[in-house]
Design a protein around this motif. Structure first.
Motif, PDB file in Angstrom:
ATOM      1  N   SER A 143       0.825  -1.208   0.000  1.00  0.00           N
ATOM      2  CA  SER A 143       0.000   0.000   0.000  1.00  0.00           C
ATOM      3  C   SER A 143       0.861   1.262   0.000  1.00  0.00           C
ATOM      4  CB  SER A 143      -0.921   0.016   1.218  1.00  0.00           C
ATOM      5  OG  SER A 143      -1.847  -1.047   1.151  1.00  0.00           O
ATOM      6  N   ALA A 144       0.404   2.248  -0.765  1.00  0.00           N
ATOM      7  CA  ALA A 144       1.032   3.575  -0.786  1.00  0.00           C
ATOM      8  C   ALA A 144      -0.066   4.604  -0.552  1.00  0.00           C
ATOM      9  CB  ALA A 144       1.742   3.808  -2.113  1.00  0.00           C
ATOM     10  N   GLY A 145       0.301   5.883  -0.599  1.00  0.00           N
ATOM     11  CA  GLY A 145      -0.698   6.932  -0.520  1.00  0.00           C
ATOM     12  C   GLY A 145      -1.401   7.097  -1.853  1.00  0.00           C
ATOM     13  N   LYS A 146      -2.235   8.107  -1.959  1.00  0.00           N
ATOM     14  CA  LYS A 146      -2.998   8.323  -3.189  1.00  0.00           C
ATOM     15  C   LYS A 146      -2.086   8.832  -4.298  1.00  0.00           C
ATOM     16  CE  LYS A 146      -7.127  10.598  -4.964  1.00  0.00           C
ATOM     17  NZ  LYS A 146      -7.645   9.323  -5.530  1.00  0.00           N
ATOM     18  N   ASN A 147      -2.157   8.160  -5.442  1.00  0.00           N
ATOM     19  CA  ASN A 147      -1.417   8.537  -6.652  1.00  0.00           C
ATOM     20  C   ASN A 147       0.091   8.621  -6.449  1.00  0.00           C
ATOM     21  OD1 ASN A 147      -4.061  10.881  -7.204  1.00  0.00           O
ATOM     22  ND2 ASN A 147      -3.905   8.844  -8.079  1.00  0.00           N
ATOM     23  N   PRO A 148       0.762   7.513  -6.086  1.00  0.00           N
ATOM     24  CA  PRO A 148       2.221   7.534  -5.938  1.00  0.00           C
ATOM     25  C   PRO A 148       2.899   7.863  -7.266  1.00  0.00           C
ATOM     26  CG  PRO A 148       1.410   5.277  -5.920  1.00  0.00           C
ATOM     27  CD  PRO A 148       0.211   6.159  -5.859  1.00  0.00           C
ATOM     28  N   ARG A 149       3.932   8.726  -7.208  1.00  0.00           N
ATOM     29  CA  ARG A 149       4.569   9.187  -8.444  1.00  0.00           C
ATOM     30  C   ARG A 149       6.079   9.013  -8.479  1.00  0.00           C
ATOM     31  NH1 ARG A 149       0.766  12.601 -11.340  1.00  0.00           N
ATOM     32  NH2 ARG A 149       2.346  13.093 -12.876  1.00  0.00           N
ATOM     33  N   GLY A 150       6.774   9.122  -7.361  1.00  0.00           N
ATOM     34  CA  GLY A 150       8.225   9.055  -7.367  1.00  0.00           C
ATOM     35  C   GLY A 150       8.747   8.065  -6.347  1.00  0.00           C
ATOM     36  N   LEU A 151       9.901   7.443  -6.658  1.00  0.00           N
ATOM     37  CA  LEU A 151      10.508   6.463  -5.767  1.00  0.00           C
ATOM     38  C   LEU A 151      12.001   6.754  -5.608  1.00  0.00           C
ATOM     39  CD1 LEU A 151       8.991   3.137  -7.188  1.00  0.00           C
ATOM     40  CD2 LEU A 151       8.304   4.283  -5.075  1.00  0.00           C
ATOM     41  N   ALA A 167      -1.992  12.793  -2.304  1.00  0.00           N
ATOM     42  CA  ALA A 167      -2.127  12.905  -0.853  1.00  0.00           C
ATOM     43  C   ALA A 167      -1.205  13.966  -0.260  1.00  0.00           C
ATOM     44  CB  ALA A 167      -1.836  11.556  -0.198  1.00  0.00           C
ATOM     45  N   ASN A 168      -0.404  14.613  -1.111  1.00  0.00           N
ATOM     46  CA  ASN A 168       0.535  15.646  -0.638  1.00  0.00           C
ATOM     47  C   ASN A 168       1.421  15.122   0.488  1.00  0.00           C
ATOM     48  OD1 ASN A 168      -0.789  17.379  -2.437  1.00  0.00           O
ATOM     49  ND2 ASN A 168      -2.227  18.053  -0.859  1.00  0.00           N
ATOM     50  N   SER A 169       2.023  13.965   0.232  1.00  0.00           N
ATOM     51  CA  SER A 169       2.814  13.333   1.287  1.00  0.00           C
ATOM     52  C   SER A 169       3.901  12.451   0.688  1.00  0.00           C
ATOM     53  CB  SER A 169       1.903  12.478   2.181  1.00  0.00           C
ATOM     54  OG  SER A 169       1.367  11.368   1.458  1.00  0.00           O
ATOM     55  N   VAL A 170       4.804  11.987   1.562  1.00  0.00           N
ATOM     56  CA  VAL A 170       5.809  11.005   1.179  1.00  0.00           C
ATOM     57  C   VAL A 170       5.736   9.863   2.177  1.00  0.00           C
ATOM     58  CG1 VAL A 170       7.619  12.265   2.447  1.00  0.00           C
ATOM     59  CG2 VAL A 170       8.247  10.602   0.699  1.00  0.00           C
ATOM     60  N   SER A 171       5.674   8.639   1.655  1.00  0.00           N
ATOM     61  CA  SER A 171       5.636   7.444   2.492  1.00  0.00           C
ATOM     62  C   SER A 171       7.043   6.870   2.626  1.00  0.00           C
ATOM     63  CB  SER A 171       4.710   6.383   1.888  1.00  0.00           C
ATOM     64  OG  SER A 171       3.371   6.841   1.846  1.00  0.00           O
ATOM     65  N   ALA A 172       7.337   6.297   3.797  1.00  0.00           N
ATOM     66  CA  ALA A 172       8.658   5.739   4.075  1.00  0.00           C
ATOM     67  C   ALA A 172       8.524   4.276   4.478  1.00  0.00           C
ATOM     68  CB  ALA A 172       9.348   6.532   5.191  1.00  0.00           C
ATOM     69  N   TYR A 173       9.418   3.434   3.947  1.00  0.00           N
ATOM     70  CA  TYR A 173       9.353   1.996   4.184  1.00  0.00           C
ATOM     71  C   TYR A 173      10.741   1.455   4.533  1.00  0.00           C
ATOM     72  CZ  TYR A 173       5.103   2.631   1.389  1.00  0.00           C
ATOM     73  OH  TYR A 173       3.902   3.072   0.891  1.00  0.00           O
ATOM     74  N   ARG A 174      10.758   0.443   5.368  1.00  0.00           N
ATOM     75  CA  ARG A 174      11.972  -0.326   5.598  1.00  0.00           C
ATOM     76  C   ARG A 174      11.963  -1.507   4.636  1.00  0.00           C
ATOM     77  NH1 ARG A 174      15.516  -0.435   9.680  1.00  0.00           N
ATOM     78  NH2 ARG A 174      14.129   0.870  10.960  1.00  0.00           N
ATOM     79  N   ILE A 175      13.101  -1.780   3.986  1.00  0.00           N
ATOM     80  CA  ILE A 175      13.216  -2.879   3.029  1.00  0.00           C
ATOM     81  C   ILE A 175      13.809  -4.098   3.720  1.00  0.00           C
ATOM     82  CG2 ILE A 175      14.246  -3.652   0.856  1.00  0.00           C
ATOM     83  CD1 ILE A 175      14.446  -0.707   0.027  1.00  0.00           C
ATOM     84  N   ASP A 176      13.128  -5.222   3.641  1.00  0.00           N
ATOM     85  CA  ASP A 176      13.690  -6.460   4.175  1.00  0.00           C
ATOM     86  C   ASP A 176      14.853  -6.872   3.269  1.00  0.00           C
ATOM     87  OD1 ASP A 176      14.084  -9.435   4.399  1.00  0.00           O
ATOM     88  OD2 ASP A 176      12.505  -9.220   5.895  1.00  0.00           O
ATOM     89  N   PRO A 177      16.065  -6.985   3.799  1.00  0.00           N
ATOM     90  CA  PRO A 177      17.230  -7.257   2.931  1.00  0.00           C
ATOM     91  C   PRO A 177      17.218  -8.654   2.315  1.00  0.00           C
ATOM     92  CG  PRO A 177      17.855  -7.387   5.231  1.00  0.00           C
ATOM     93  CD  PRO A 177      16.456  -6.863   5.211  1.00  0.00           C
ATOM     94  N   ILE A 178      16.444  -9.556   2.888  1.00  0.00           N
ATOM     95  CA  ILE A 178      16.393 -10.935   2.372  1.00  0.00           C
ATOM     96  C   ILE A 178      15.270 -11.097   1.358  1.00  0.00           C
ATOM     97  CG2 ILE A 178      16.199 -13.373   2.948  1.00  0.00           C
ATOM     98  CD1 ILE A 178      18.702 -11.965   4.030  1.00  0.00           C
ATOM     99  N   GLY A 187       4.896   6.510  11.794  1.00  0.00           N
ATOM    100  CA  GLY A 187       4.874   7.949  11.550  1.00  0.00           C
ATOM    101  C   GLY A 187       4.677   8.306  10.094  1.00  0.00           C
ATOM    102  N   SER A 188       4.909   7.361   9.206  1.00  0.00           N
ATOM    103  CA  SER A 188       4.693   7.559   7.771  1.00  0.00           C
ATOM    104  C   SER A 188       3.195   7.453   7.474  1.00  0.00           C
ATOM    105  CB  SER A 188       5.454   6.501   6.985  1.00  0.00           C
ATOM    106  OG  SER A 188       5.149   6.544   5.615  1.00  0.00           O
ATOM    107  N   PRO A 189       2.673   8.245   6.517  1.00  0.00           N
ATOM    108  CA  PRO A 189       3.366   9.170   5.613  1.00  0.00           C
ATOM    109  C   PRO A 189       3.622  10.532   6.261  1.00  0.00           C
ATOM    110  CG  PRO A 189       1.053   9.090   5.072  1.00  0.00           C
ATOM    111  CD  PRO A 189       1.262   8.071   6.162  1.00  0.00           C
ATOM    112  N   TYR A 190       4.536  11.292   5.616  1.00  0.00           N
ATOM    113  CA  TYR A 190       4.921  12.610   6.080  1.00  0.00           C
ATOM    114  C   TYR A 190       4.400  13.661   5.097  1.00  0.00           C
ATOM    115  CZ  TYR A 190       8.030   9.573   8.707  1.00  0.00           C
ATOM    116  OH  TYR A 190       8.532   8.576   9.514  1.00  0.00           O
TER     117      TYR A 190
END
Length: 202
Positions: A143-151, A167-178, A187-190
């Motif tokens: 899941s992301a916010g509304k209309n994700p555009r940049g990564l 959504a006028n925001s930026v979402s933050a995720y931790r990536i599982d390295p495996i 606290g995300s989105p900001y």
């Protein structure tokens, strides 16, 4: 080409690739290392899907990935390390969510992430190290916010950030390295300014 949209420079600094929306192609250039002049590569332009929006190259420089906004898929290419020319990876484009707008490859070279503008989600794939083919990650899309555009992914490959245009925001995720799976950070989105598009990490 017509209506150029995305671009990427090969990790070796010798080649530039540009996606072109209405001509459904990727134009490739050799970069003169002395004066920066561009020269079209033999065989360029290379076919892409419908309305190719963005392109990303895996850190090893062996494969390139293009998101096609109208055909809702990702085209995969093998890059010739000497000439820079593109050859489609067998198996054809892989499906993704509606109207993909951005694509990024993890620094490990193992995972590809796609922002789906109309599906409000991030689609994720593993890269076959031998062929460059993409395989969907278990549990995706995320899941992301509304209309994700940049990564963007940080240099260590630990965190992924996604701008949410609607959504006028930026979402933050931790990536599982495996596994490559995404876990949204507390606290995300900001909140950002109106209509955020692109994003970059210093």
């Amino acid at each position: 080409g017509t209506r150029p949209s995305g671009n990427a420079i090969h990790p070796n600094g010798r080649f530039l690739y540009v996606t072109n929306l209405t001509t459904r192609s990727v134009v490739a250039f050799a970069i003169n290392s002395v004066n920066g002049v561009l020269k079209p590569l033999p065989g360029s332009p290379f076919p892409a899907g419908t309305n190719p929006r963005a392109i990303a190259i895996e850190p090893g420089g062996r494969f390139a990935y293009v998101v096609n906004a109208v055909s809702n898929d990702v085209s995969s290419y093998r890059i010739d390390p000497q000439t820079g020319t593109l050859a489609p990876v067998p198996g054809g484009p892989v499906p993704t969510g509606g109207n993909p707008r951005a694509v990024v490859v993890a620094p490990s070279g193992g995972f590809v992430y796609v922002a789906s503008h109309l599906s409000d989600s991030i689609w994720a794939y593993t890269i076959d190290r031998a062929s460059g083919a993409l395989r969907p990650l278990p549990g995706q899309p995320f899941s992301a916010g509304k209309n994700p555009r940049g990564l963007a992914i940080d240099r260590r490959g630990m965190f992924l950030y996604c701008t949410n245009y609607g959504a006028n925001s930026v979402s933050a995720y931790r990536i599982d390295p495996i596994t490559g799976a995404l876990d949204e950070i507390p606290g995300s989105p900001y909140i950002t300014g109106d209509g955020p598009f692109g994003i970059a990490i210093f």
